[in-house]
Design a protein around this motif. Structure first.
Motif, short mmCIF file in Angstrom:
data_model
loop_
_atom_site.label_atom_id
_atom_site.label_comp_id
_atom_site.label_asym_id
_atom_site.label_seq_id
_atom_site.Cartn_x
_atom_site.Cartn_y
_atom_site.Cartn_z
N LYS A 1 -1.20 31.49 32.60
CA LYS A 1 -0.63 30.85 31.41
C LYS A 1 0.39 31.78 30.79
N ILE A 2 1.29 31.17 30.01
CA ILE A 2 2.29 31.94 29.29
C ILE A 2 2.34 31.40 27.86
N GLY A 3 2.81 32.19 26.92
CA GLY A 3 2.94 31.70 25.54
C GLY A 3 3.97 32.50 24.80
N PRO A 4 4.74 31.82 23.91
CA PRO A 4 5.76 32.55 23.15
C PRO A 4 5.13 33.59 22.25
N GLY A 5 5.82 34.72 22.04
CA GLY A 5 5.28 35.80 21.22
C GLY A 5 5.97 35.84 19.86
N PRO A 6 6.83 36.84 19.64
CA PRO A 6 7.53 36.94 18.36
C PRO A 6 8.59 35.85 18.20
N VAL A 7 9.05 35.67 16.96
CA VAL A 7 10.20 34.80 16.65
C VAL A 7 11.36 35.21 17.56
N PRO A 8 12.02 34.26 18.24
CA PRO A 8 13.13 34.63 19.14
C PRO A 8 14.24 35.37 18.38
N VAL B 1 -11.80 42.69 24.02
CA VAL B 1 -11.33 41.98 25.22
C VAL B 1 -10.40 42.94 25.96
N PRO B 2 -10.84 43.52 27.05
CA PRO B 2 -10.04 44.55 27.70
C PRO B 2 -8.75 44.01 28.32
N ASN B 3 -7.78 44.91 28.48
CA ASN B 3 -6.55 44.61 29.23
C ASN B 3 -5.69 43.51 28.61
N VAL B 4 -5.45 43.66 27.30
CA VAL B 4 -4.60 42.68 26.60
C VAL B 4 -3.53 43.41 25.80
N VAL B 5 -2.25 43.08 26.05
CA VAL B 5 -1.19 43.35 25.07
C VAL B 5 -0.62 41.99 24.68
N PHE B 6 -0.56 41.74 23.36
CA PHE B 6 -0.26 40.39 22.86
C PHE B 6 0.76 40.51 21.72
N PRO B 7 2.07 40.33 22.03
CA PRO B 7 3.11 40.53 21.01
C PRO B 7 3.21 39.34 20.06
N CYS B 8 3.30 39.62 18.74
CA CYS B 8 3.40 38.54 17.75
C CYS B 8 4.58 38.71 16.80
N ALA B 9 5.26 39.85 16.81
CA ALA B 9 6.37 40.04 15.87
C ALA B 9 7.31 41.14 16.35
N THR B 10 8.56 41.02 15.91
CA THR B 10 9.51 42.13 16.06
C THR B 10 10.22 42.34 14.73
N LEU B 11 10.70 43.57 14.53
CA LEU B 11 11.71 43.85 13.51
C LEU B 11 12.96 44.21 14.29
N THR B 12 14.12 43.83 13.78
CA THR B 12 15.35 44.12 14.52
C THR B 12 16.42 44.65 13.58
N ASP B 13 17.30 45.48 14.12
CA ASP B 13 18.41 46.01 13.34
C ASP B 13 19.72 45.69 14.07
N SER B 14 20.54 44.85 13.47
CA SER B 14 21.76 44.41 14.16
C SER B 14 22.77 45.55 14.31
N ASP B 15 22.73 46.55 13.45
CA ASP B 15 23.71 47.65 13.55
C ASP B 15 23.50 48.49 14.80
N ILE C 1 8.44 46.28 18.27
CA ILE C 1 7.53 45.19 18.67
C ILE C 1 6.13 45.49 18.15
N TYR C 2 5.53 44.53 17.45
CA TYR C 2 4.14 44.66 16.98
C TYR C 2 3.26 43.82 17.90
N TYR C 3 2.20 44.43 18.40
CA TYR C 3 1.38 43.70 19.38
C TYR C 3 -0.10 44.05 19.24
N GLY C 4 -0.92 43.06 19.54
CA GLY C 4 -2.37 43.25 19.54
C GLY C 4 -2.77 43.97 20.82
N CYS C 5 -3.77 44.88 20.69
CA CYS C 5 -4.22 45.67 21.83
C CYS C 5 -5.70 45.39 22.05
#
Ligand code: BMA
Length: 331
Positions: free
Chosen positions: A215-222, A281-295, A301-305
């Motif tokens: 399965k696949i699922g979207p993580g952070p806001v594009p 739950v072993p062996n999980v990286v699960f991204p839910c957010a990013t902060l970005t700097d356009s400059d 990337i913030y992710y659950g471990c």
């Protein structure tokens, strides 16, 4: 050089890529940034979302309690690394008790659109579906209608209207433990009625990219870039010892985000540190957010471990776009 289209964020948390590191994504040196017992009642704090807010940062955190009830909590930070999470879960305002009545809430995302912060999360309503709410201040939260019927997980909004429609990625599934799971995009004029559903991408079976075969699922806001929408997502393989969750990357067409321009065959981050491999739950990286700097093109990337703690990792828009093009998946 690829560019992030958006606001500059000079105070983005950041560490340079370690010398000799060949990976497209590198971890914060002092991970995990949020420990499992960061609030009094928590068994675990993971799969959480942060945004820039006032002169610092705010977020919505998944804290499972010591009775293992799943709920979401607001939190604040000056530097994006040290977090002060409320001891009590978010209480949603809303006119219809049918909707505000809580069954369970987990895996939040936060998306700033126009003038407010929208929160989407996996919301129990006779099965998991996508809950939606907004806030201006992370103190008062207004709950709107659930976006879809059950069963659905991973509702992720785009940060602006596209062709006059709000758009949301999601991962519909069935009543069982998600024996399938592909990503779709749905469109709405008012954030209440969703339609014009389009298929974005499916799992991949075959050894060209087996990490995303279950399965696949979207993580952070594009992230909007000059090459299209940069989407970080999770991909899952089923092994004799259970599921393994990794992170991948795709670039979606800017006007038709259901058109995948590039997708990486290789993952961008996989569980390998102790706190990613060992936990509830072993062996999980699960991204839910990013902060970005356009400059600078920096991305945090913030992710659950391991469904237990929260980690922070870094990359740049150039790293991800180059990597995705260099390891193409022809799906
Ligand atoms: C998914 C969700 C996530 C979780 C993952 C791994 O189905 O429940 O919250 O991180 O499984 O357990």
């Amino acid at each position: 050089m690829s560019k992030i289209i958006g606001v500059s964020l000079p105070n983005i948390p950041w560490q340079e890529k370690p010398h000799g590191c060949k990976e497209p994504v590198w971890r914060y040196g002092n991970n995990p940034i949020i420990k499992r017992d960061a609030i009094e009642s928590s068994n675990s704090i993971f799969n959480s979302a942060v945004v820039s807010f006032e002169d610092g940062f705010a977020g919505v955190f998944r804290c499972d309690s010591r009775s293992i009830s799943m709920d979401i909590f607001a939190g604040f930070s000056k530097d994006g690394i040290h977090w002060d999470i409320n001891q009590q879960p978010i209480v949603f305002q809303g006119e219809d008790e049918e909707i505000t009545k809580r069954e369970y809430r987990y895996d939040p995302r936060v998306c700033y659109i126009e003038d407010r912060y929208y929160i989407t999360w996996c919301n129990g309503y006779h099965g998991p579906t996508i809950g939606l709410a907004y806030t201006f201040d992370f103190k008062t939260f207004h709950q709107m209608e659930n976006s879809f019927l059950p069963y659905n997980r991973n509702g992720v909004l785009f940060p602006r209207k596209i062709n006059d429609y709000y758009m949301m990625l999601s991962r519909p599934s069935d009543t069982g433990h998600t024996p399938f799971g592909d990503i779709f995009v749905s469109q709405s004029k008012d954030l209440e009625y969703w339609g014009h559903h389009r298929h974005v991408m499916s799992t991949y079976s075959g050894d060209a990219s087996a990490w995303q075969s279950k399965k696949i699922g979207p993580g952070p806001v594009p992230i909007e870039t000059d090459e299209g929408w940069l989407l970080i997502y999770h991909g899952v393989i089923n092994t004799c010892n259970g599921f393994v969750y990794r992170m991948g990357c795709a670039i979606l067409d800017i006007d038709k985000p259901w058109v995948v321009k590039h997708r990486s065959a290789a993952y961008i981050l996989a569980p390998s540190e102790y706190y990613e491999c060992v936990g509830d739950v072993p062996n999980v990286v699960f991204p839910c957010a990013t902060l970005t700097d356009s400059d600078t093109g920096r991305i945090a990337i913030y992710y659950g471990c391991a469904d237990t703690v929260t980690g922070l990792a870094f990359t740049t828009v150039d790293e991800l776009i180059q990597f995705t093009k260099k390891h193409p998946l022809h799906a």
